[in-house]
Design an enzyme around this catalytic site. Sequence first.
Site, PDB file in Angstrom:
ATOM      1  N   CYS A  36       3.883  -1.032   8.440  1.00  0.00           N
ATOM      2  CA  CYS A  36       5.327  -0.854   8.212  1.00  0.00           C
ATOM      3  C   CYS A  36       5.649   0.625   8.059  1.00  0.00           C
ATOM      4  O   CYS A  36       4.986   1.336   7.314  1.00  0.00           O
ATOM      5  CB  CYS A  36       5.761  -1.600   6.953  1.00  0.00           C
ATOM      6  SG  CYS A  36       5.744  -3.370   7.195  1.00  0.00           S
TER       7      CYS A  36
ATOM      8  N   ARG B 143       3.506   0.175  -3.455  1.00  0.00           N
ATOM      9  CA  ARG B 143       3.039   1.171  -2.461  1.00  0.00           C
ATOM     10  C   ARG B 143       2.934   2.588  -3.040  1.00  0.00           C
ATOM     11  O   ARG B 143       3.186   3.565  -2.341  1.00  0.00           O
ATOM     12  CB  ARG B 143       3.936   1.200  -1.225  1.00  0.00           C
ATOM     13  CG  ARG B 143       4.018  -0.083  -0.479  1.00  0.00           C
ATOM     14  CD  ARG B 143       2.692  -0.565   0.072  1.00  0.00           C
ATOM     15  NE  ARG B 143       2.868  -1.903   0.547  1.00  0.00           N
ATOM     16  CZ  ARG B 143       2.672  -2.994  -0.225  1.00  0.00           C
ATOM     17  NH1 ARG B 143       2.209  -2.883  -1.459  1.00  0.00           N
ATOM     18  NH2 ARG B 143       2.895  -4.194   0.252  1.00  0.00           N
TER      19      ARG B 143
ATOM     20  N   GLU C 135       7.076   4.489   4.232  1.00  0.00           N
ATOM     21  CA  GLU C 135       5.830   3.959   3.658  1.00  0.00           C
ATOM     22  C   GLU C 135       4.649   4.722   4.264  1.00  0.00           C
ATOM     23  O   GLU C 135       3.681   5.034   3.586  1.00  0.00           O
ATOM     24  CB  GLU C 135       5.690   2.463   3.952  1.00  0.00           C
ATOM     25  CG  GLU C 135       4.389   1.881   3.422  1.00  0.00           C
ATOM     26  CD  GLU C 135       4.382   0.362   3.380  1.00  0.00           C
ATOM     27  OE1 GLU C 135       5.435  -0.247   3.112  1.00  0.00           O
ATOM     28  OE2 GLU C 135       3.296  -0.217   3.614  1.00  0.00           O
TER      29      GLU C 135
HETATM   30  C1  FAD Z   1      -1.707  -3.640  11.836  1.00  0.00           C
HETATM   31  C2  FAD Z   1      -1.470  -3.080  10.456  1.00  0.00           C
HETATM   32  C3  FAD Z   1      -1.111  -3.936   9.420  1.00  0.00           C
HETATM   33  C4  FAD Z   1      -0.898  -3.440   8.135  1.00  0.00           C
HETATM   34  N1  FAD Z   1      -0.536  -4.307   7.150  1.00  0.00           N
HETATM   35  C5  FAD Z   1      -0.362  -3.847   5.893  1.00  0.00           C
HETATM   36  C6  FAD Z   1      -0.004  -4.751   4.816  1.00  0.00           C
HETATM   37  O1  FAD Z   1       0.126  -5.944   5.013  1.00  0.00           O
HETATM   38  N2  FAD Z   1       0.133  -4.225   3.569  1.00  0.00           N
HETATM   39  C7  FAD Z   1      -0.032  -2.891   3.311  1.00  0.00           C
HETATM   40  O2  FAD Z   1       0.104  -2.479   2.162  1.00  0.00           O
HETATM   41  N3  FAD Z   1      -0.347  -2.016   4.313  1.00  0.00           N
HETATM   42  C8  FAD Z   1      -0.516  -2.458   5.579  1.00  0.00           C
HETATM   43  N4  FAD Z   1      -0.830  -1.585   6.584  1.00  0.00           N
HETATM   44  C9  FAD Z   1      -0.908  -0.139   6.305  1.00  0.00           C
HETATM   45  C10 FAD Z   1      -2.332   0.374   5.978  1.00  0.00           C
HETATM   46  O3  FAD Z   1      -3.308  -0.408   6.636  1.00  0.00           O
HETATM   47  C11 FAD Z   1      -2.593   0.378   4.471  1.00  0.00           C
HETATM   48  O4  FAD Z   1      -1.694   1.222   3.791  1.00  0.00           O
HETATM   49  C12 FAD Z   1      -4.035   0.811   4.180  1.00  0.00           C
HETATM   50  O5  FAD Z   1      -4.366   0.487   2.864  1.00  0.00           O
HETATM   51  C13 FAD Z   1      -4.267   2.303   4.415  1.00  0.00           C
HETATM   52  O6  FAD Z   1      -5.666   2.527   4.303  1.00  0.00           O
HETATM   53  P1  FAD Z   1      -6.400   3.659   5.129  1.00  0.00           P
HETATM   54  O7  FAD Z   1      -7.810   3.694   4.649  1.00  0.00           O
HETATM   55  O8  FAD Z   1      -6.198   3.464   6.573  1.00  0.00           O
HETATM   56  O9  FAD Z   1      -5.634   4.958   4.605  1.00  0.00           O
HETATM   57  P2  FAD Z   1      -5.132   6.210   5.456  1.00  0.00           P
HETATM   58  O10 FAD Z   1      -4.091   5.761   6.411  1.00  0.00           O
HETATM   59  O11 FAD Z   1      -6.281   6.960   5.985  1.00  0.00           O
HETATM   60  O12 FAD Z   1      -4.453   7.069   4.303  1.00  0.00           O
HETATM   61  C14 FAD Z   1      -3.291   6.586   3.638  1.00  0.00           C
HETATM   62  C15 FAD Z   1      -3.085   7.418   2.362  1.00  0.00           C
HETATM   63  O13 FAD Z   1      -4.190   7.181   1.482  1.00  0.00           O
HETATM   64  C16 FAD Z   1      -4.841   8.411   1.160  1.00  0.00           C
HETATM   65  N5  FAD Z   1      -6.284   8.139   1.066  1.00  0.00           N
HETATM   66  C17 FAD Z   1      -7.070   7.505   1.962  1.00  0.00           C
HETATM   67  N6  FAD Z   1      -8.336   7.421   1.500  1.00  0.00           N
HETATM   68  C18 FAD Z   1      -8.345   8.028   0.283  1.00  0.00           C
HETATM   69  C19 FAD Z   1      -9.356   8.288  -0.684  1.00  0.00           C
HETATM   70  N7  FAD Z   1     -10.634   7.906  -0.532  1.00  0.00           N
HETATM   71  N8  FAD Z   1      -8.998   8.956  -1.814  1.00  0.00           N
HETATM   72  C20 FAD Z   1      -7.711   9.369  -2.024  1.00  0.00           C
HETATM   73  N9  FAD Z   1      -6.709   9.147  -1.139  1.00  0.00           N
HETATM   74  C21 FAD Z   1      -7.034   8.486   0.003  1.00  0.00           C
HETATM   75  C22 FAD Z   1      -4.511   9.355   2.306  1.00  0.00           C
HETATM   76  O14 FAD Z   1      -4.607  10.709   1.910  1.00  0.00           O
HETATM   77  C23 FAD Z   1      -3.074   8.932   2.629  1.00  0.00           C
HETATM   78  O15 FAD Z   1      -2.155   9.518   1.722  1.00  0.00           O
HETATM   79  C24 FAD Z   1      -1.043  -2.060   7.888  1.00  0.00           C
HETATM   80  C25 FAD Z   1      -1.410  -1.198   8.935  1.00  0.00           C
HETATM   81  C26 FAD Z   1      -1.628  -1.693  10.206  1.00  0.00           C
HETATM   82  C27 FAD Z   1      -2.027  -0.752  11.307  1.00  0.00           C
END
Ligand code: FAD
Length: 307
Positions: free
Chosen positions: A224, A172, A298
């Site tokens: 999480c 992570r 996380e």
């Molecule tokens: C129902 C549910 C289930 C989930 N299950 C999992 C799982 O099984 N495993 C897991 O690892 N996570 C899980 N997550 C958490 C989340 O979905 C992941 O961490 C996901 O990869 C975040 O992506 P995002 O585009 O939504 O990022 P965001 O939430 O928008 O951002 C997260 C971080 O990434 C950075 N970021 C986003 N886009 C960029 C970019 N283009 N360039 C640089 N930095 C960037 C942001 O600045 C921030 O620091 C879950 C979430 C939910 C709601």
Amino acid sequence: MIITPRPALAPLTTLRLGGYALAEIRLDRPEDCGRLPEALAAAGGLPCVLGGGSNLLIHDGALPITVLRPLFGAKDAEPEVLGEEESDGIRRVLFRAGAGMPMPRLLAWCAKKGLSGLEGLIGVPGRLGGAVAMNAGAYGCSTAPLLRSLSVYTPEKGLHTLLPEGWSARYRHFSLTEPCAWYMSVSAVLSLAVDTPEAVHGRMRENFLHKKAGQPVHEHTAGCVFQNPEGQSAGRLLDAAGMKGKRRGALYFSPMHANFLVHDTRCGVPGLCSDALMLIAEAKRAVSDMFGVALQLEVKEWPPCPS
Ligand SMILES: Cc1cc2nc3c(=O)[nH]c(=O)nc-3n(C[C@H](O)[C@H](O)[C@H](O)COP(=O)(O)OP(=O)(O)OC[C@H]3O[C@@H](n4cnc5c(N)ncnc54)[C@H](O)[C@@H]3O)c2cc1C
């Protein structure tokens, strides 16, 4: 590039919490990056890059941040196939996708093409840039080992492309090795193993059924809340410390999985990040008192807290 002053942030997140930013800068094409320095200087505040908003805990009120929304590839139907490679006797396909591509769409494409490696991420919302930034993973897979190159924008060097020595990743965590105030991923080249569509689809289905049985996938959460401490499950520690079902206002720790903080948007009480932060502090204290374990977040807090 579209600039919106004072955007509400809660609707941009899966947890549906958070106040207002100074501005939102929406980027649809990599060429938009050329105008970023001027746009950021005009907007002020700390630049924060938003993906799908599925791992964010955003504070209430007026926040001193400007949100960058890289939507490169967000509307592309498919990634661009670049060729094949072979490693350890396994045929692999290399493809490029924009950082704004929604992960569910990318996974659907992988299933259709029979490309294996991301099956563990079924049911994970968000965009490719967010998955890379979080080194998202589950069921034995994670994003970073599949990454072959990454195009990024940094305020120091503008747009440029990195090879694996250009980043460092662990559970992570993902960061660039070059010094930079912040970075924004623009596109990524990934390498996935060739398999059959049936096999890839089957593993995704199995993982999703498993996830659905144990996690509140249909509620407003940010996944999480805490990282798993080495060799332990944060969910089990939180459960044993009595956090399952603990509630403050519209926020509660899921009775299904104690590591998921749920925002009950239908309870009639406004959802406040301050309630989420108090529950998080209580959970950390309870686990530390009972097990001597310091849980680490996380989810990413905005504005970011100095670590
Ligand atoms: C129902 C549910 C289930 C989930 N299950 C999992 C799982 O099984 N495993 C897991 O690892 N996570 C899980 N997550 C958490 C989340 O979905 C992941 O961490 C996901 O990869 C975040 O992506 P995002 O585009 O939504 O990022 P965001 O939430 O928008 O951002 C997260 C971080 O990434 C950075 N970021 C986003 N886009 C960029 C970019 N283009 N360039 C640089 N930095 C960037 C942001 O600045 C921030 O620091 C879950 C979430 C939910 C709601």
